[in-house]
Design a protein around this motif. Structure first.
Motif, mmCIF file in Angstrom:
data_model
loop_
_atom_site.group_PDB
_atom_site.id
_atom_site.type_symbol
_atom_site.label_atom_id
_atom_site.label_comp_id
_atom_site.label_asym_id
_atom_site.label_seq_id
_atom_site.Cartn_x
_atom_site.Cartn_y
_atom_site.Cartn_z
ATOM 1 N N VAL A 199 0.811 -1.274 -0.016
ATOM 2 C CA VAL A 199 -0.060 -0.006 -0.040
ATOM 3 C C VAL A 199 1.173 1.168 -0.138
ATOM 4 O O VAL A 199 0.913 2.168 -0.714
ATOM 5 C CB VAL A 199 -1.019 0.111 0.855
ATOM 6 C CG1 VAL A 199 -1.647 1.285 1.338
ATOM 7 C CG2 VAL A 199 -1.925 -1.469 1.221
ATOM 8 N N ILE A 200 2.447 1.347 0.894
ATOM 9 C CA ILE A 200 3.071 3.022 0.605
ATOM 10 C C ILE A 200 3.117 3.126 -0.423
ATOM 11 O O ILE A 200 3.409 3.884 -1.116
ATOM 12 C CB ILE A 200 3.885 2.454 2.103
ATOM 13 C CG1 ILE A 200 3.337 2.586 3.382
ATOM 14 C CG2 ILE A 200 4.956 3.622 1.611
ATOM 15 C CD1 ILE A 200 4.022 2.147 4.411
ATOM 16 N N PRO A 253 -0.091 15.408 2.592
ATOM 17 C CA PRO A 253 -1.117 14.989 3.055
ATOM 18 C C PRO A 253 -0.241 13.254 3.004
ATOM 19 O O PRO A 253 0.016 12.580 3.784
ATOM 20 C CB PRO A 253 -1.815 14.352 2.046
ATOM 21 C CG PRO A 253 -2.061 16.207 1.470
ATOM 22 C CD PRO A 253 -0.762 16.846 1.470
ATOM 23 N N LEU A 254 0.077 13.273 1.722
ATOM 24 C CA LEU A 254 1.621 12.118 1.534
ATOM 25 C C LEU A 254 2.861 11.912 2.806
ATOM 26 O O LEU A 254 3.211 10.633 3.008
ATOM 27 C CB LEU A 254 2.235 12.111 0.158
ATOM 28 C CG LEU A 254 2.711 11.042 -0.601
ATOM 29 C CD1 LEU A 254 1.811 10.171 -0.413
ATOM 30 C CD2 LEU A 254 3.356 10.964 -2.054
ATOM 31 N N LEU A 255 3.274 13.276 2.711
ATOM 32 C CA LEU A 255 4.249 13.062 3.702
ATOM 33 C C LEU A 255 4.091 12.812 5.104
ATOM 34 O O LEU A 255 4.470 11.471 5.542
ATOM 35 C CB LEU A 255 4.851 14.379 4.037
ATOM 36 C CG LEU A 255 6.541 15.111 2.893
ATOM 37 C CD1 LEU A 255 6.429 16.292 3.008
ATOM 38 C CD2 LEU A 255 7.221 13.724 2.902
ATOM 39 N N PHE A 259 5.401 9.161 6.814
ATOM 40 C CA PHE A 259 6.459 9.456 8.339
ATOM 41 C C PHE A 259 5.290 8.035 9.085
ATOM 42 O O PHE A 259 5.708 8.124 10.211
ATOM 43 C CB PHE A 259 6.574 10.479 8.143
ATOM 44 C CG PHE A 259 7.537 11.129 8.147
ATOM 45 C CD1 PHE A 259 8.745 10.673 8.079
ATOM 46 C CD2 PHE A 259 6.758 12.390 7.683
ATOM 47 C CE1 PHE A 259 9.390 11.394 7.156
ATOM 48 C CE2 PHE A 259 7.756 13.153 6.737
ATOM 49 C CZ PHE A 259 9.558 12.387 6.713
ATOM 50 N N ALA A 260 3.941 8.497 9.210
ATOM 51 C CA ALA A 260 2.966 7.306 10.226
ATOM 52 C C ALA A 260 3.442 5.956 9.435
ATOM 53 O O ALA A 260 3.046 4.948 10.649
ATOM 54 C CB ALA A 260 1.539 7.485 9.355
ATOM 55 N N MET A 261 3.579 5.495 8.811
ATOM 56 C CA MET A 261 3.578 4.145 8.442
ATOM 57 C C MET A 261 4.453 4.016 7.399
ATOM 58 O O MET A 261 5.255 2.619 7.338
ATOM 59 C CB MET A 261 2.639 3.913 6.751
ATOM 60 C CG MET A 261 0.961 4.612 6.921
ATOM 61 S SD MET A 261 0.625 3.284 8.631
ATOM 62 C CE MET A 261 0.219 1.723 7.059
ATOM 63 N N GLN A 262 6.377 4.595 7.822
ATOM 64 C CA GLN A 262 7.473 3.920 7.083
ATOM 65 C C GLN A 262 7.745 2.701 8.107
ATOM 66 O O GLN A 262 8.828 2.006 7.312
ATOM 67 C CB GLN A 262 8.180 5.382 7.855
ATOM 68 C CG GLN A 262 8.309 5.084 8.868
ATOM 69 C CD GLN A 262 9.847 6.511 8.458
ATOM 70 O OE1 GLN A 262 10.327 6.695 7.413
ATOM 71 N NE2 GLN A 262 9.898 7.482 9.873
ATOM 72 N N LYS A 263 7.930 2.478 9.112
ATOM 73 C CA LYS A 263 7.895 1.494 9.818
ATOM 74 C C LYS A 263 7.897 0.081 9.764
ATOM 75 O O LYS A 263 8.525 -0.736 9.172
ATOM 76 C CB LYS A 263 7.866 1.640 11.011
ATOM 77 C CG LYS A 263 6.760 1.497 11.855
ATOM 78 C CD LYS A 263 5.906 1.961 13.443
ATOM 79 C CE LYS A 263 5.212 1.824 13.331
ATOM 80 N NZ LYS A 263 4.328 1.112 14.458
ATOM 81 N N HIS A 264 6.594 0.199 8.617
ATOM 82 C CA HIS A 264 6.015 -1.225 8.373
ATOM 83 C C HIS A 264 6.730 -1.841 6.862
ATOM 84 O O HIS A 264 6.728 -2.370 6.476
ATOM 85 C CB HIS A 264 4.597 -1.202 7.964
ATOM 86 C CG HIS A 264 2.984 -0.798 9.663
ATOM 87 N ND1 HIS A 264 4.137 -1.719 10.062
ATOM 88 C CD2 HIS A 264 3.129 0.322 9.398
ATOM 89 C CE1 HIS A 264 2.656 -0.992 10.866
ATOM 90 N NE2 HIS A 264 2.526 0.196 10.618
#
Length: 275
Positions: A199-200, A253-255, A259-264
């Motif tokens: 998804v990312i 919005p994309l940033l 940043f909310a999902m990058q660890k995944h």
């Protein structure tokens, strides 16, 4: 015993910091020049703004009809991701679990499709899309993103599913679960790490895509954010102050999402490789 901090490690860290600063240079130019007047941008693009022009963001917001193009980009990105996840996860599952030569051939065809440049097929694509009434249509461009994104998405799912034990599925079948039920109840929940990664990656691609929407979405009411930003550049006038301000508010919005999902991302990729 822990690793010792050596001079070699120090040099590598310095090089990594310098490399990071190099990657941040474009962001500096975009952000600093978005706060300048048009005349100041032309006089000195590298310097910090002498007078901060927040009005650039207000004008860009209004002229690009930001809320409308933001909703268009969100709708296209969300629906395209949902379609890619549903169809490609099921396709990858069947390709992994069906031990036939045709499965390997189909998988290799999807992988080979990843290397085909879009520019080589965009003209036939537009002709076919016109014949099928897919132009100026949200669903039309979603179908195209399904076609262009299937190769990488199936490739990622395929590698992850191979690490899922078959015994889990066999136990569910013995308990009376159907093949479709096995996938949605047993397999798909285990695909969460790679699904987040998919998804990312697809969101970054679809959100920032310019070429395909410019060919398919001719109606101004269907413009995405990249298309709306492009129209600050006319044949005789280039509104750099508004265009750069539009870029800044477009990537926010994309940033936030990234940043909310990058660890995944790392978690999903490493989970697939370890399994």
């Amino acid at each position: 015993m822990g690793n010792k901090y050596t001079s070699k490690t120090f040099i590598v860290e310095i090089l990594a910091v310098l490399l990071g600063l190099v990657f941040l240079v474009p962001f500096y130019y975009v952000l600093s020049n978005s706060l300048k007047s048009f005349a100041e941008i032309l006089s000195n693009t590298s310097a910090l703004p002498t007078t901060i022009q927040f009005q650039n963001f207000v004008n860009a917001f209004n002229q690009m009809n930001y809320l409308k193009v933001l909703s268009n980009s969100l709708i296209i990105t969300v629906i395209s991701n949902a379609v890619l996840v549903i169809f490609c996860s099921m396709a990858a599952y069947m390709l992994v679990r069906t031990k036939k030569k045709i499965s390997s051939i189909i998988f290799m065809a999807f992988v080979a499709a990843m290397v085909i440049p879009f520019q080589s097929i965009m003209i036939p694509l537009v002709k076919v899309a016109g014949n099928l009434n897919l132009l100026n249509s949200i669903w039309g461009i979603v179908i195209m993103y399904l076609g262009f994104g299937s190769g990488m998405t199936i490739f990622l799912y395929h590698g992850f599913i191979k690490g899922i034990p078959v015994e889990l599925e066999e136990a569910a079948i013995i308990d009376g679960c159907s093949r479709l039920g096995v996938f949605w109840r047993i397999v798909f929940p285990l695909l969460k790490p790679i699904t987040v990664t998919v998804v990312i990656l697809n969101s970054l691609w679809i959100w920032n895509d310019f070429l395909l929407p410019s060919l398919v979405l001719q109606d101004p009411e269907l413009r995405t954010i990249p298309l709306a930003t492009f129209f600050f550049f006319g044949q005789y006038t280039k509104q750099w102050d508004l265009a750069l301000a539009a870029l800044v508010i477009s990537i926010i919005p994309l940033l936030i999402f990234f940043f909310a999902m990058q660890k995944h991302i790392v978690k999903g990729i490493t989970s697939g490789s370890i399994k």
